[in-house]
Design a protein around this motif. Structure first.
Motif, PDB file in Angstrom:
ATOM      1  N   PRO A   1     -52.429 109.541  18.813  1.00  0.00           N
ATOM      2  CA  PRO A   1     -51.320 109.053  19.626  1.00  0.00           C
ATOM      3  C   PRO A   1     -51.301 109.693  21.006  1.00  0.00           C
ATOM      4  N   GLY A   2     -50.944 108.905  22.009  1.00  0.00           N
ATOM      5  CA  GLY A   2     -50.815 109.422  23.364  1.00  0.00           C
ATOM      6  C   GLY A   2     -49.357 109.671  23.691  1.00  0.00           C
ATOM      7  N   ALA A   3     -49.061 109.766  24.990  1.00  0.00           N
ATOM      8  CA  ALA A   3     -47.689 110.035  25.389  1.00  0.00           C
ATOM      9  C   ALA A   3     -46.797 108.813  25.139  1.00  0.00           C
ATOM     10  N   GLY A   4     -47.386 107.629  25.177  1.00  0.00           N
ATOM     11  CA  GLY A   4     -46.627 106.421  24.900  1.00  0.00           C
ATOM     12  C   GLY A   4     -45.685 106.021  26.013  1.00  0.00           C
ATOM     13  N   VAL A   5     -45.943 106.428  27.218  1.00  0.00           N
ATOM     14  CA  VAL A   5     -45.074 106.011  28.313  1.00  0.00           C
ATOM     15  C   VAL A   5     -45.653 104.810  29.058  1.00  0.00           C
ATOM     16  N   LEU A   6     -46.887 104.469  28.760  1.00  0.00           N
ATOM     17  CA  LEU A   6     -47.522 103.326  29.400  1.00  0.00           C
ATOM     18  C   LEU A   6     -47.969 102.401  28.279  1.00  0.00           C
ATOM     19  N   ASN A   7     -47.664 101.127  28.395  1.00  0.00           N
ATOM     20  CA  ASN A   7     -47.963 100.187  27.319  1.00  0.00           C
ATOM     21  C   ASN A   7     -49.432  99.763  27.376  1.00  0.00           C
ATOM     22  N   ILE A   8     -50.294 100.696  27.129  1.00  0.00           N
ATOM     23  CA  ILE A   8     -51.728 100.416  27.097  1.00  0.00           C
ATOM     24  C   ILE A   8     -52.301 101.125  25.889  1.00  0.00           C
ATOM     25  N   TRP A   9     -53.471 100.700  25.449  1.00  0.00           N
ATOM     26  CA  TRP A   9     -54.117 101.405  24.348  1.00  0.00           C
ATOM     27  C   TRP A   9     -55.614 101.367  24.555  1.00  0.00           C
ATOM     28  N   THR A  10     -56.291 102.304  23.950  1.00  0.00           N
ATOM     29  CA  THR A  10     -57.703 102.498  24.239  1.00  0.00           C
ATOM     30  C   THR A  10     -58.490 102.568  22.946  1.00  0.00           C
ATOM     31  N   GLN A  11     -59.635 101.924  22.971  1.00  0.00           N
ATOM     32  CA  GLN A  11     -60.518 101.873  21.811  1.00  0.00           C
ATOM     33  C   GLN A  11     -61.855 102.477  22.231  1.00  0.00           C
ATOM     34  N   ALA A  12     -62.370 103.428  21.469  1.00  0.00           N
ATOM     35  CA  ALA A  12     -63.669 104.010  21.791  1.00  0.00           C
ATOM     36  C   ALA A  12     -64.743 102.951  21.655  1.00  0.00           C
ATOM     37  N   GLY A  13     -65.777 103.043  22.444  1.00  0.00           N
ATOM     38  CA  GLY A  13     -66.841 102.045  22.378  1.00  0.00           C
ATOM     39  C   GLY A  13     -68.145 102.582  22.914  1.00  0.00           C
ATOM     40  N   THR A  14     -69.191 101.842  22.681  1.00  0.00           N
ATOM     41  CA  THR A  14     -70.479 102.161  23.286  1.00  0.00           C
ATOM     42  C   THR A  14     -70.992 100.907  23.974  1.00  0.00           C
ATOM     43  N   PRO A  15     -71.823 100.993  24.979  1.00  0.00           N
ATOM     44  CA  PRO A  15     -72.247 102.222  25.620  1.00  0.00           C
ATOM     45  C   PRO A  15     -71.171 102.759  26.548  1.00  0.00           C
ATOM     46  N   ARG A  16     -71.414 103.931  27.082  1.00  0.00           N
ATOM     47  CA  ARG A  16     -70.533 104.495  28.078  1.00  0.00           C
ATOM     48  C   ARG A  16     -70.573 103.626  29.333  1.00  0.00           C
ATOM     49  N   LEU A  17     -69.432 103.392  29.932  1.00  0.00           N
ATOM     50  CA  LEU A  17     -69.368 102.591  31.150  1.00  0.00           C
ATOM     51  C   LEU A  17     -69.445 103.535  32.349  1.00  0.00           C
ATOM     52  N   VAL A  18     -70.603 103.530  32.988  1.00  0.00           N
ATOM     53  CA  VAL A  18     -70.867 104.519  34.033  1.00  0.00           C
ATOM     54  C   VAL A  18     -71.362 103.818  35.283  1.00  0.00           C
ATOM     55  N   GLY A  19     -70.889 104.219  36.433  1.00  0.00           N
ATOM     56  CA  GLY A  19     -71.445 103.726  37.691  1.00  0.00           C
ATOM     57  C   GLY A  19     -70.413 103.598  38.786  1.00  0.00           C
ATOM     58  N   ASN A  20     -70.903 103.241  39.952  1.00  0.00           N
ATOM     59  CA  ASN A  20     -69.993 102.998  41.065  1.00  0.00           C
ATOM     60  C   ASN A  20     -69.251 101.701  40.823  1.00  0.00           C
ATOM     61  N   ILE A  21     -67.996 101.647  41.236  1.00  0.00           N
ATOM     62  CA  ILE A  21     -67.171 100.476  40.959  1.00  0.00           C
ATOM     63  C   ILE A  21     -66.346 100.127  42.191  1.00  0.00           C
ATOM     64  N   VAL A  22     -66.234  98.831  42.431  1.00  0.00           N
ATOM     65  CA  VAL A  22     -65.386  98.339  43.526  1.00  0.00           C
ATOM     66  C   VAL A  22     -64.359  97.382  42.933  1.00  0.00           C
ATOM     67  N   THR A  23     -63.107  97.570  43.286  1.00  0.00           N
ATOM     68  CA  THR A  23     -62.072  96.640  42.823  1.00  0.00           C
ATOM     69  C   THR A  23     -61.232  96.200  44.021  1.00  0.00           C
ATOM     70  N   TYR A  24     -60.612  95.032  43.848  1.00  0.00           N
ATOM     71  CA  TYR A  24     -59.637  94.585  44.833  1.00  0.00           C
ATOM     72  C   TYR A  24     -58.256  94.779  44.205  1.00  0.00           C
ATOM     73  N   ALA A  25     -57.435  95.544  44.842  1.00  0.00           N
ATOM     74  CA  ALA A  25     -56.150  95.899  44.244  1.00  0.00           C
ATOM     75  C   ALA A  25     -55.012  95.398  45.107  1.00  0.00           C
ATOM     76  N   ARG A  26     -53.939  95.027  44.432  1.00  0.00           N
ATOM     77  CA  ARG A  26     -52.724  94.691  45.169  1.00  0.00           C
ATOM     78  C   ARG A  26     -51.821  95.893  45.176  1.00  0.00           C
ATOM     79  N   LEU A  27     -51.511  96.369  46.332  1.00  0.00           N
ATOM     80  CA  LEU A  27     -50.549  97.463  46.422  1.00  0.00           C
ATOM     81  C   LEU A  27     -49.198  96.858  46.790  1.00  0.00           C
ATOM     82  N   GLU A  28     -48.222  97.685  47.079  1.00  0.00           N
ATOM     83  CA  GLU A  28     -46.850  97.216  47.364  1.00  0.00           C
ATOM     84  C   GLU A  28     -46.295  96.426  46.183  1.00  0.00           C
ATOM     85  N   PHE A  29     -46.223  97.081  45.062  1.00  0.00           N
ATOM     86  CA  PHE A  29     -45.815  96.389  43.849  1.00  0.00           C
ATOM     87  C   PHE A  29     -44.330  96.066  43.833  1.00  0.00           C
TER      88      PHE A  29
END
Lengths: 586, 304
Positions: free
Chosen positions: B113-141
């Motif tokens: 169990p995590g802190a439970g303050v964010l409604n997300i959950w995580t599942q372990a998996g393979t392979p490891r996701l590694v590398g440089n990443i670029v995202t387009y994000a919306r700020l000013e929520f």
């Protein structure tokens, strides 16, 4: 070309059987013709490739490509060669200090008259190890003339190397476990497990040399953890190593300035240059007690998490090292750079590692050792003391003879590890100090060592992010750049694939923008860094692994340094004939 | 005016990937805005620290260390949730991001169990996701519809069944062409290195859509999560120095919470040269890695 293909050769290289003791031909007691023919062919190709890379002056001298070719043609080559060694294999692993320690061990063993093969240029994945061994073989691909192989092994392949050595493994030296190349090695915990698996494969005749000052390394001595709660629920249980564990660690380390230790923990006073480590800026790993998980308390820190530690809750503490050294910061000779006056204390019960060959044990077991020996080490930085102590302990444990002579000055000069390069008259007799920098602890040590050096007037940083460097460069943000910020007379030049990030990091650390330059080309960067400083002064060149190779290439074309493959080739005269001219000797 | 309090949580245990740089970046950006900023580190989470902090930074650490921290998070979950309700700005990276969620399911099927303050959950998996990443994000929520607050029942996991599976809403939000920067979107770049696959539940929006790289789970092209003033992301490297606009956003939120506003801030403080250069370098690398030639090149890199 270095170890660009690190991940693949580390994961897939078929060396030795993971489960059983490798037997090779030594058990059968005879040479299998087909195997021999294949190996000879592989070695011929490897030597040809090596010769070609040199003639064409390509690929940074081929420190690992020939070895990969050998391994693809004869997958069990490393195993076969190791069984052919007269005495055995010394494996050096850990995060920092592998190359320097391995080089000292090689030097000390040679001094005692042994013939040694080693991967001295720092190519420490399977390809590099295979290259070093292949080039030392005779035309038939046999490695019969060498007594010892001193192998510097990356943490991930240490298990394979130890498994391949089998009964020939004589010693596994673990220097330290720090944060390094996180994209490949994941976490220090996983590194420790990998080295632990290597240790568990050592035969009973071998020695496991552990740095007692690093709590992470000490955990490898599984006997310490036999009844602890953490080890029992660990997912990676392993059989305890049957090898004899020998601890080494530092004792009293002081500067020669009177009063320098007053009011400060001794370790911080011991940093040359007097820049005491500020507690909240230095990165440290392995700070929790392996037995109960609480925070360790340090009575003394040499650097990072290396020091005198104890668990305030359960009492788990630093083991008393058998090999220890006291050191004082001095100048070895007038006009020299700072170095150490070292007193190495010898344990009274040293028994040399028994040979597996008949008659060998009797030949070496009779020497008696002095209680302690005093030498000088012409290299600053506490980490250099660990390298020396580890090497002395290893060689003495192996051979039963102390490799030091009282009063001598040891001048370690290792490829790119604080290596001083004198530039010619054309460059105003300025000097470059080449320092491999690939993780925050190493960077902090390098900077602290030179922060007090008044001759240093500029710093350049070659920051690459190729596979061999570690593709994740976030570690530069964990470096304590305060010596660079404080020395306002230094010019800073960033170069390499991620130069801008280095510049940004310096700028954020508080360096004025005017002092920072970004130069995409290495040669321009070097010119900028060197020509901006007065003649006779020094430029500190920090470089990641591939950056160091590029640098070396640049310097060697101008004949300021030898080609670094010549480092691997500095073997004994008997072997050199078969090694330097592979084609004519076939 | 009180200076901005930036608190980094347990930097020795949760600071494996240079996340110290994020605290430095916040200080530098705040200084450039003429705002005083103080950096602290807190070894443990507690009520007093939460009351004082304006911006809380949670990094990623080794598994062992994270387990210890998760315990503390659960212990102070109520205080943490209250502070977040009150508008506390949190930047949680990688392991810290996972820790804020409902649980982390290991490969063996155990749920930590995590802190439970964010409604997300995580599942372990393979392979490891590694590398440089670029995202387009919306700020000013703040312009978005009010986020759905995870209810107490959801947090206790009583309706886990509904929460599991692919999040429909989250993936709908960011479908469409990845090629160009949308309205009010900014480009973020970082380095990801995680084996956990994170999925977003109701009310939580992804921080960005993946252009090059893997993101939350390598499947739905979302990256990170935002709920109230909590930003969780897999981008390290560290993320803020190279993406000063995100640092500015966190500072803006912290000031808003205190009822202070700086008219100049919304006009986007220009990034400095080094920030731009470092950002562009990393974007180029991510693009090259993601291209077909880049993939072939990486396979052949040992020949060079």
């Amino acid at each position: 070309m270095g170890e660009h293909q690190g991940k693949r050769s580390g994961a897939g290289g078929p060396v030795g059987h993971p489960a059983t003791q490798p037997m090779g031909y030594s058990e059968a007691g005879r040479w299998r013709p087909r195997q021999a023919l294949r190996l000879a062919l592989a070695v011929f190709v490897a030597k040809l490739v090596r010769w070609l890379t040199r003639v064409l002056n390509r690929g940074h001298g081929g420190t690992s490509l020939p070895g990969r070719i050998v391994l693809s043609l004869a997958p069990d080559a490393i195993l076969l060669w190791m069984q052919q060694l007269r005495r055995g294999v010394v494996v050096v692993t850990g995060t920092n200090g592998k190359t320097s320690t391995a080089n000292l061990i090689r030097l000390f063993l040679r001094r005692q008259g042994y013939r040694v093969v080693a991967n001295a240029s720092g190519a420490n994945l399977l390809g590099g190890v295979a290259t070093a061994l292949a080039l030392a073989t005779d035309p038939w691909g046999r490695l019969r003339s060498a007594d010892y192989a001193v192998i510097e092994a990356d943490e991930r392949i240490s298990e394979r190397i130890v498994a391949a050595a089998g009964v020939k493994a004589r010693a596994l030296v673990v220097t330290n476990i720090l944060r390094d190349q996180l994209d490949r090695l994941a976490e220090p915990e996983l590194v420790r497990q990998a080295i632990g698996r290597a240790a568990s494969r050592l035969p009973a005749t071998a020695r496991l040399l552990l740095n007692a000052d690093d709590p992470g390394v000490v955990q490898l001595a599984t006997s310490n953890l036999a009844d602890s709660p953490v080890s029992s629920d660990s997912s990676d249980r392993r059989a305890p190593s049957s090898a004899t564990t020998v601890f080494y660690g530092l004792g009293e380390v002081t500067t020669d300035r009177p009063g320098a230790t007053a009011g400060l923990p001794r370790a911080e006073a011991a940093m040359p240059g007097g820049e005491a480590a500020s507690v909240d800026t230095e990165v440290r790993d392995s700070e929790t007690c392996p037995a109960c998980g609480s925070q360790l308390s340090f009575a003394l820190r040499f650097y990072s998490h290396l020091g005198f530690y104890e668990c305030p809750v359960c009492g788990w503490r630093r083991p008393e090292p058998a090999w220890t050294a006291d050191a004082t910061l001095v100048r070895c000779e007038p006009g020299d750079d700072p170095g150490w006056a070292v007193a190495v204390h010898v344990p009274d019960h040293t028994e040399p590692v028994r040979g597996v060959l008949p008659g060998e044990a009797a030949a070496t077991a009779s020497a008696s050792l002095p209680d302690s020996v005093r030498v000088k080490l012409a290299a600053a930085g506490v980490h250099q003391l660990y390298n020396l102590l580890a090497a002395v302990a290893t060689v003495a444990e192996l051979t039963g003879r102390l490799p030091l002579q009282a009063g001598e000055i040891i001048r370690p000069q290792v490829f790119g590890r604080m290596e001083k390069v004198a530039l010619g008259a054309e460059w105003g007799h300025r000097e470059l100090v080449l320092a491999l920098t690939k993780n925050p602890t190493g960077a902090n040590q390098n900077l602290r060592t030179l922060a007090g050096d008044q001759r240093v007037r500029s710093v350049m940083f070659v920051l690459n992010d190729l596979a061999a460097d570690g593709r994740d460069i976030s570690w530069i943000w964990d470096v304590d750049w305060s010596p660079v910020v404080a020395r306002t007379d230094w010019t800073l030049v960033a170069t390499g694939r991620r130069a801008a990030e280095a510049a940004l990091c310096w700028h954020y650390a508080g360096v004025a923008t005017e002092r920072i330059q970004v130069q995409p080309s290495l040669e321009t960067a070097m010119r900028t860094a060197v020509e901006s400083i007065p003649p006779g002064s020094r430029c500190l060149a920090l470089a990641t692994y591939t950056g160091l190779l590029q640098f070396r290439h640049l310097l060697a074309t101008r004949h300021w340094v030898s080609w670094y493959w010549e480092q691997d080739d500095q073997t004994d005269p008997e072997q050199d004939s078969g090694l330097l001219s592979p084609l004519t000797s076939m | 005016m009180r200076s901005l309090q930036v608190v980094q949580l347990a930097p020795e245990r949760l600071g494996l990937y240079g996340d110290r740089g994020n605290a430095i970046a916040l200080t530098v950006r705040a200084q450039r805005l003429g705002i005083l900023c103080e950096r602290h580190s807190a070894e443990h989470i507690d009520g007093q620290m939460l009351a004082q902090a304006d911006i809380l930074l949670i990094g990623g650490g080794a598994d062992e260390a994270q387990r210890g921290i998760a315990q503390e998070f659960r212990q102070y979950r109520r205080e943490l949730a209250a502070a977040i309700d009150d508008g506390l700005v949190v930047l949680a990276i990688c392991g810290g991001y996972q820790l804020l969620g409902l649980y982390y399911r290991t490969a063996g099927g155990d749920e930590l169990p995590g802190a439970g303050v964010l409604n997300i959950w995580t599942q372990a998996g393979t392979p490891r996701l590694v590398g440089n990443i670029v995202t387009y994000a919306r700020l000013e929520f703040s312009n978005f519809p009010a986020p759905v607050v995870p209810t107490e029942t959801a947090l206790r996991g009583q309706n886990r069944v509904r929460l599991r599976g692919l999040p429909g809403e989250a993936s709908e939000q960011f479908t469409g062409s990845c090629s160009s920067l949308g309205e009010r979107e900014v480009e973020l770049v970082g380095y990801e290195n995680h084996s956990g696959r994170t999925y977003l539940g109701e009310g939580v929006r992804p921080l960005g859509r993946v252009v090059w790289g893997f993101g939350n789970n390598g499947r739905d092209r979302t990256e990170g999560a935002v709920w109230r003033h909590v930003v969780g992301t897999y981008l390290h490297g560290p993320v803020l120095p190279k993406n000063p606009v995100l640092a500015d956003q966190l500072i803006l939120w912290a000031l808003e919470r205190r009822g202070e506003s700086f008219p100049g801030l919304r006009g986007d403080l220009p990034a400095m040269d080094w920030e731009n250069l470092a950002h562009q370098d990393a974007v180029q690398l991510a693009r090259r890695e993601a291209s077909v030639l880049g993939r072939i090149g990486r396979r052949l890199s040992w020949l060079s």
